[in-house]
Design a protein around this motif. Sequence first.
Motif, PDB file in Angstrom:
ATOM      1  N   CYS A  81       0.830  -1.203   0.000  1.00  0.00           N
ATOM      2  CA  CYS A  81       0.000   0.000   0.000  1.00  0.00           C
ATOM      3  C   CYS A  81       0.867   1.257   0.000  1.00  0.00           C
ATOM      4  N   ALA A  82       0.236   2.382  -0.258  1.00  0.00           N
ATOM      5  CA  ALA A  82       0.888   3.657  -0.012  1.00  0.00           C
ATOM      6  C   ALA A  82       1.018   3.856   1.497  1.00  0.00           C
ATOM      7  N   VAL A 120      -8.258  -5.747  -3.580  1.00  0.00           N
ATOM      8  CA  VAL A 120      -7.951  -4.672  -2.637  1.00  0.00           C
ATOM      9  C   VAL A 120      -7.276  -3.527  -3.382  1.00  0.00           C
ATOM     10  N   SER A 121      -7.630  -2.293  -3.004  1.00  0.00           N
ATOM     11  CA  SER A 121      -6.928  -1.107  -3.476  1.00  0.00           C
ATOM     12  C   SER A 121      -6.554  -0.264  -2.270  1.00  0.00           C
ATOM     13  N   VAL A 148      -8.729   2.836   1.630  1.00  0.00           N
ATOM     14  CA  VAL A 148      -8.693   1.404   1.355  1.00  0.00           C
ATOM     15  C   VAL A 148     -10.045   0.978   0.804  1.00  0.00           C
ATOM     16  N   VAL A 149     -10.024   0.225  -0.290  1.00  0.00           N
ATOM     17  CA  VAL A 149     -11.246  -0.334  -0.872  1.00  0.00           C
ATOM     18  C   VAL A 149     -11.075  -1.846  -0.955  1.00  0.00           C
ATOM     19  N   SER A 158     -12.304  -7.056  -9.149  1.00  0.00           N
ATOM     20  CA  SER A 158     -11.033  -6.378  -9.388  1.00  0.00           C
ATOM     21  C   SER A 158     -11.213  -4.896  -9.098  1.00  0.00           C
ATOM     22  N   LEU A 159     -10.119  -4.238  -8.725  1.00  0.00           N
ATOM     23  CA  LEU A 159     -10.152  -2.824  -8.350  1.00  0.00           C
ATOM     24  C   LEU A 159      -8.893  -2.131  -8.836  1.00  0.00           C
ATOM     25  N   ALA A 160      -9.024  -0.862  -9.190  1.00  0.00           N
ATOM     26  CA  ALA A 160      -7.863  -0.044  -9.537  1.00  0.00           C
ATOM     27  C   ALA A 160      -8.233   1.416  -9.396  1.00  0.00           C
TER      28      ALA A 160
END
Length: 434
Positions: A146-147, A220-221, A234-235, A280-282
Amino acid sequence: MLRGLPAEREGQVRDLGVGTWIGSLDEGPVWSPMPVKGGRIAIGQPSANRVVLVDDRTDSGTVDSVATWSDDASSSFGSAVAVVPDVGGAEAYDLWIGAPDADFGKGAVHLFRTAELDVDVTTDGAELTLTGGTAGDQLGTSVVRCADLTGDRRADLIVTAPWFTSPSGGGLDGAVPPLAGATFLLRSQDLQGQSGRVSVWDLATTWYGGTSGEGAGRAVSCDRDLDGDGLVDVVIGAPWAGDGRGRIYVLSGGDVAGGRLDLVATVIDGPTAGDMFGASLATLEVGTQVALAVGAPGARDGTGEVALFPGTELDSGNPRQLATFEGTERTTADHFGRTLLVADLDGDALDDLVVGAPDAHGSGRNDFDTGAIWIWTGATSDTWAARIAAADADRLLDGDQPFERIGARLASADLDGDGLDDLLVPTRTADPNP
């Protein structure tokens, strides 16, 4: 591997690639690539229970590793790989490796600190091992860098167990519905000095699904500030929630308390049963705003869609859609949107959206699961229409062999320093040494 954006609008990945690693039957059909400092690439080979470090290449040949991490057990070690560079800028880095089939499917995640100093290491040499709790949890299915969520200038980490169920003993006993799934946030400061074997929920902030079988953590994003409050959000995707309708959970900022996701997060449900919304996530910048792309590969009877939402409206629970990218309707289910990636493939400092459909069939009668990848460049993002057909993508890359499954895994990085992100596309292929 492709250097930047292919010049051709359409073409086979194999023909357009400039560098190719060819595996063997022992190395297995599923690889997880992750770029590393210095142009090197860590490739997870879970069928062989190992991760190999290879040098960037511009030719074709067998895998010639310069370092190897492996597990003596059949744990699917290498299913997920994350690289966390040393904060001081040195060549050393921390290597996180997921092994979701470890210990009868409880799963595990192994941390190898200053990994590039090692040449041939087994899991016995891992400084820290996070363990799952219940057989079938599949901890380590995803390991996501993650960031900085906490402001200490160090990357944080998320690991997932999409089939997580309440473990016996501990604070989660009886709390998690069967197969609800869980996502674990590992803050960098909580990892300092940790070693040995630790139950993941004893070290991490734990978020778990609210209903049986929803698979929270399948996607996860955690890389951008979506709502503009200065904190990374966070998603979490739960694509099997609500009869496969799917849902996403939005957690604003990194300090959200752990617990059942539908009680601590904003919930956005998919529109129709079977959509698998959240598979999926982005995140990407569209014009002047940050947006969230959500894959729904089951939409329209498996044709698939990708929905784009403004980040600032996610907290409402009912955001408007900026655009919908639609797969091509065929007699077979392509599942467009099963994977997503954001990169800058053309070097214009604008985000490009990459959509994968590994189940896509080619034009031939027997072209089963050749797979396909569609690319929309950021240069056109300010003109994206409300509904966008796959046929209108700026690039289409596809496979030409049955079961090649182009688009099953995607990764990118500027490996050669030319200002263009390079695209890493694992494929299935025949064993060169049968």
